[in-house]
Design an enzyme around this catalytic site. Sequence first.
Site, PDB file in Angstrom:
ATOM      1  N   GLU A  29       1.026  -1.167  -0.188  1.00 23.18           N
ATOM      2  CA  GLU A  29      -0.055   0.224   0.046  1.00 23.18           C
ATOM      3  C   GLU A  29       0.821   1.333   0.024  1.00 23.18           C
ATOM      4  OE1 GLU A  29      -3.030  -0.186   3.163  1.00 23.18           O
ATOM      5  OE2 GLU A  29      -3.879  -1.861   2.143  1.00 23.18           O
ATOM      6  N   GLU A  76      -5.209  -8.539   0.786  1.00 24.22           N
ATOM      7  CA  GLU A  76      -5.809  -8.221   2.281  1.00 24.22           C
ATOM      8  C   GLU A  76      -7.242  -8.001   1.903  1.00 24.22           C
ATOM      9  OE1 GLU A  76      -4.135  -5.206   4.396  1.00 24.22           O
ATOM     10  OE2 GLU A  76      -2.085  -5.561   4.245  1.00 24.22           O
TER      11      GLU A  76
HETATM   12  C1  GBH Z   1      -4.088  -1.869   5.502  1.00 24.35           C
HETATM   13  O1  GBH Z   1      -4.529  -0.978   5.460  1.00 24.35           O
HETATM   14  C2  GBH Z   1      -2.814  -2.515   6.031  1.00 24.35           C
HETATM   15  O2  GBH Z   1      -2.187  -2.825   4.988  1.00 24.35           O
HETATM   16  C3  GBH Z   1      -2.399  -3.183   7.167  1.00 24.35           C
HETATM   17  O3  GBH Z   1      -1.449  -3.445   7.668  1.00 24.35           O
HETATM   18  C4  GBH Z   1      -3.927  -2.964   8.037  1.00 24.35           C
HETATM   19  O4  GBH Z   1      -3.677  -3.300   9.509  1.00 24.35           O
HETATM   20  C5  GBH Z   1      -5.268  -3.196   7.479  1.00 24.35           C
HETATM   21  O5  GBH Z   1      -5.247  -2.572   6.309  1.00 24.35           O
HETATM   22  C6  GBH Z   1      -6.404  -2.925   8.490  1.00 24.35           C
HETATM   23  O6  GBH Z   1      -6.430  -1.397   8.476  1.00 24.35           O
HETATM   24  O7  GBH Z   1     -13.025   5.555   6.591  1.00 24.35           O
HETATM   25  O8  GBH Z   1     -14.486   4.082   5.122  1.00 24.35           O
HETATM   26  O9  GBH Z   1     -12.836   5.949   4.076  1.00 24.35           O
HETATM   27  C7  GBH Z   1      -5.840  -0.569   5.053  1.00 24.35           C
HETATM   28  C8  GBH Z   1      -5.907   0.930   4.416  1.00 24.35           C
HETATM   29  C9  GBH Z   1      -7.230   3.063   4.612  1.00 24.35           C
HETATM   30  C10 GBH Z   1      -8.412   1.265   4.316  1.00 24.35           C
HETATM   31  C11 GBH Z   1      -8.128   3.721   5.158  1.00 24.35           C
HETATM   32  C12 GBH Z   1      -9.422   1.763   4.786  1.00 24.35           C
HETATM   33  C13 GBH Z   1     -10.577   4.267   5.226  1.00 24.35           C
HETATM   34  C14 GBH Z   1     -11.890   3.632   4.907  1.00 24.35           C
HETATM   35  N1  GBH Z   1      -7.136   1.433   4.796  1.00 24.35           N
HETATM   36  N2  GBH Z   1      -9.286   3.419   4.637  1.00 24.35           N
HETATM   37  S1  GBH Z   1     -13.179   4.916   5.222  1.00 24.35           S
END
Ligand code: GBH
Length: 456
Positions: free
Chosen positions: A169, A364
Site C-alpha cells: 500500500e 488483504e
Molecule cells: C491495511 O491498510 C494495511 O495494509 C494493514 O497493515 C492494516 O492493518 C489493515 O489494512 C487494516 O487497517 O474511513 O471508510 O474511508 C488499510 C488501508 C485505509 C483502508 C483507510 C480503509 C479508510 C476507510 N485503509 N481506509 S473509510
Amino acid sequence: MTDEPLPDFPPDFRWGVSTAAYQIEGAAGEDGRGPSIWDTFSHQPDRIGDGSTGDVTCDHYHRYAGDVALMADLGVRTYRFSVAWPRIQPAGQGAPDPRGLAFYDRLVDALLERGIEPAVTLFHWDLPQPLQDAGGWTNRDTAARFGEYAEIVARALGDRVALWMTLNEPFIHFALGHLLGLHAPGRQLLDDPFPVVHHQLLGHGLATAAIRRHASGGVAIANNYSPAWAVGPDGTPDTADGADRAAAVAYDAFHNRLFTDPLLRGRYPDGIDQLAGVDPDRVVLDGDLDIISARLDVLGVNYYQPTGVRAPAPDNPLPFDLTALSGYPTTAFGWPVVPAGLTQTLVMLADRYGDALPPMWITENGCCYDDKPGPDAVVADHDRIAYLDAHIRAVRAALDAGVRVDGYCVWSLLDNWEWAEGFTKRFGLVHVDFDTQRRTPKASYAWYRDLIARTR
Ligand code: GBH
C-alpha cells in the site's frame, strides 16, 4: 448471510492469511534490530490512540512456531508476511545482520515443513529510522537503498519464497504518512508530496530487478484499491450531481491509478499536476518509468471498502471531499461493508488494464469487530464470518465475469497492533490476549478452515 453453499473455486486457488512485521513481531530491540519510523512514531506522545507501541505486540518473533502451527491447522496454502527492513539492515544500508536474516530463514523453513507457501512483503511501512533522518522516501537514494535491501533478502530466501511483494500500500504510506501525518513518519508535505510517490515506485522497480536476479518466485506489489463512489448530501449515489461525479473521477485517479498506471502503462495518470506542488520533470528522470513498469507476475489487491466522494468545499485545495457512505452496516472502524465493491474493483482493474494486467490476488481483505472471548473461551465473531463469506462470493462473481484471481488472503491471522489505533481494533481470525499472549481461534477461524477444506 445467505444459506447458498459457497461456490467452487479453482483447485489451485491460493487461500491464505496476511500479517505485517511491525504489527505482530514485537522484539523491537532484539537481535540487532534497529529502530524504524514506526518505533519513533509510536513512542511520541499522542500519536497512537491508546498510547501503545509495537514493542511487544503479539510477540510473534518468539512465538512464530506456535503461530505457524495455527496456520497449518487452518489449512492455508499461503502465508503473506513482511520482513522488517531494520532487522536486516539496522542502519538501512550496509552488510546484513545475520541474526535478522536467521529469523526469517527459520520462519520460511517452518512454513515449508507444514506445506505452506511463503509470500513475502519487503516493505510494510517500517523504514529504518536512519534512512528517514536522511529524508526517507523524499530522498531518491532511499529507492536505491531499497533495491539493495531487496537483493539481500532475495539472495537469502530466494530459493524458497513463492511470491514477493515489494511494497504494501504505497498509497497509504504516502497519504497517511506524508500528507495527513496520521501514520509514520507523521509528515504533512502538502507543498511537495510527489517525490514520495515516485521514489516508492522507483524502489519497487529496483527491487523487482534484484528479485529477478536472485530469486525464483514471482514478483508482485500489494496496492489498496477503493472504488470512488460519487455521492450527494445524503451520502448516497442517488443525490450525486455532475460536480460530485467529476470529484469521484479525480479521486479515482489519485487513489486507484497513481500507483498502478506507472506499473502497467508506464506513465502517470493525466491530471497528476493537480497534486499540489508537483514538478514531475524534476523528480521523474529518464528511464525511471521503464524501471517501474518492469513485468509483474501478480497484482496484489488489498480491498476494504468503497469511498464516498463529493465535490470539494470552496476552501478545499484538493479536487474532492471524502464523505461517509450511508445505507450500509459498518465495522468497528466505521468502514462500510460493501462486498459488491470488491467485484467492482476487480472488474474495474480488468477493464482498465486489459492485457497489461497480470493475474490478481486479494492480498488483504478483512474487518475489525469488538471480539471478546465469551463463556468457554468461544469468540463468536459472526459478523466477521458474514463479512468474509460475502467478500469471497464477491471474488467468485469476478471470476464468473471472466476476471483472473488466483488467491485470497484474509487480513489477518492474529489480532494485532493496528497502527494509529493501537490495540483497539481486532482484525484476527485468532483472538490475542495482549496481557497473556494467549491465542484463541475465533468462530471465523473454524469457518475459514472448513471453507478451505471444502474448496480444494
Ligand atoms: C491495511 O491498510 C494495511 O495494509 C494493514 O497493515 C492494516 O492493518 C489493515 O489494512 C487494516 O487497517 O474511513 O471508510 O474511508 C488499510 C488501508 C485505509 C483502508 C483507510 C480503509 C479508510 C476507510 N485503509 N481506509 S473509510
